[in-house]
Design a protein around this motif. Structure first.
Motif, PDB file in Angstrom:
ATOM      1  N   LEU A 174       0.825  -1.206   0.000  1.00 36.44           N
ATOM      2  CA  LEU A 174       0.000   0.000   0.000  1.00 36.44           C
ATOM      3  C   LEU A 174       0.863   1.261   0.000  1.00 36.44           C
ATOM      4  O   LEU A 174       0.625   2.194  -0.769  1.00 36.44           O
ATOM      5  CB  LEU A 174      -0.930   0.003   1.216  1.00 36.44           C
ATOM      6  N   LEU A 175       1.875   1.279   0.870  1.00 40.22           N
ATOM      7  CA  LEU A 175       2.725   2.465   0.951  1.00 40.22           C
ATOM      8  C   LEU A 175       3.567   2.647  -0.310  1.00 40.22           C
ATOM      9  O   LEU A 175       3.792   3.770  -0.766  1.00 40.22           O
ATOM     10  CB  LEU A 175       3.625   2.374   2.182  1.00 40.22           C
ATOM     11  N   SER A 193      -3.472   5.433  -0.124  1.00 39.24           N
ATOM     12  CA  SER A 193      -3.393   4.184   0.649  1.00 39.24           C
ATOM     13  C   SER A 193      -4.770   3.687   1.050  1.00 39.24           C
ATOM     14  O   SER A 193      -4.997   2.479   1.152  1.00 39.24           O
ATOM     15  CB  SER A 193      -2.545   4.407   1.906  1.00 39.24           C
TER      16      SER A 193
END
Length: 271
Positions: A174-175, A193
């Motif tokens: 996600l990051l 995110s």
């Protein structure tokens, strides 16, 4: 002494040497592009994958969707689809970033040996998976097998490590994706995110494990298309294999002073 004086008549990437940001802190694309990619592409991808699941249930296996088939894809995944899933799920943030780092540090041999180390894990996984399918054909997870073989204490230990691994990997993906979108479009990484997982949640809720396998197949198609396009652009449209070799040969012959200038903050050896 500046980088320009040290490296006259150098390849185009010389302008990025010593910089901490590839885009110089300015996003090359408009912020609306980020929203279109994150929301629009996520929704489109979810619709396509969900549609493939329903088409497969209508024209292919007509078995009723149960919790067992939802979690195991009916235990009918063939070799080709499994191979595409491995390619898709192995091409993640850590692999892309670390392979780039070792390529910068060690040259062409860096990604080669990085990939060689990863293939050992894949080979071991294949052998172990075949063995597990023979001795535990109805198992769902590795933790379930550990519980049956070594008991509750080992089961709790593996549950903890599996849970931590899932949290770390999910956070990394996600990051990594959000940071890429922010660098390219200026979209806030926190919002990205939050929005990125929703497309995955939708098609997984609709089709279970089979939907994730079909999505991974599409991912693999996109990955190979990108690779083919990049190879064509780099080696045919803008450069040639001889020119790329010349750049690499010149890079490995840099002196200590030149390397210090490359890694310095402002392009001078003094810093």
């Amino acid at each position: 002494m500046s980088i320009q004086s040290l490296f006259p008549d150098e390849p185009p990437y010389i302008q990025y040497l010593g910089q901490e940001s590839f885009f110089g802190g300015n996003a090359p694309l408009d912020k609306s592009v980020g929203y279109i990619v994150v929301i629009g592409f996520g929704a489109l991808f979810s619709i396509i994958t969900t549609g493939l699941v329903f088409l497969d249930s209508y024209f292919g296996s007509k078995k009723k969707m149960t919790s067992e088939s939802f979690n195991t894809a009916g235990r009918m995944i063939k070799t080709g689809l499994t191979a595409s899933v491995i390619v898709s799920q192995w091409t993640w943030a850590a692999t892309l970033l670390q392979s780039s780092n070792v390529a910068w540090a060690y040259g062409v041999s860096g990604p080669f040996w990085y990939a060689s180390g990863a293939t050992i894990q894949i080979l071991l996984f294949g052998v172990i998976a075949i063995s597990l399918k023979k001795v535990a054909p109805s198992a769902h997870t590795v933790c379930e097998i550990v519980n049956a073989r070594w008991g509750r204490t080992a089961h709790k230990t593996f549950l903890f490590f599996a849970f931590c691994a899932n949290i770390i990997v999910t956070s990394m993906l996600l990051l990594g994706g959000a940071a890429t979108v922010e660098a390219l479009t200026g979209m806030d990484y926190r919002l990205a995110s939050f929005l990125i997982p929703w497309g995955v949640i939708l098609y997984t809720s609709a089709g279970g494990l089979k939907a994730t396998f079909l999505a991974s197949y599409i991912h693999t198609v996109v990955i190979f298309l990108v690779l083919v396009i990049m190879i064509f652009v780099v080696y045919i449209k803008y450069f040639s294999s001889d020119l790329i070799y010349k750049f690499l040969d010149k890079t490995v012959n840099y002196s200590e002073e030149e390397c210090q200038a490359i890694y310095s903050a402002d392009g001078t050896v003094a810093t």
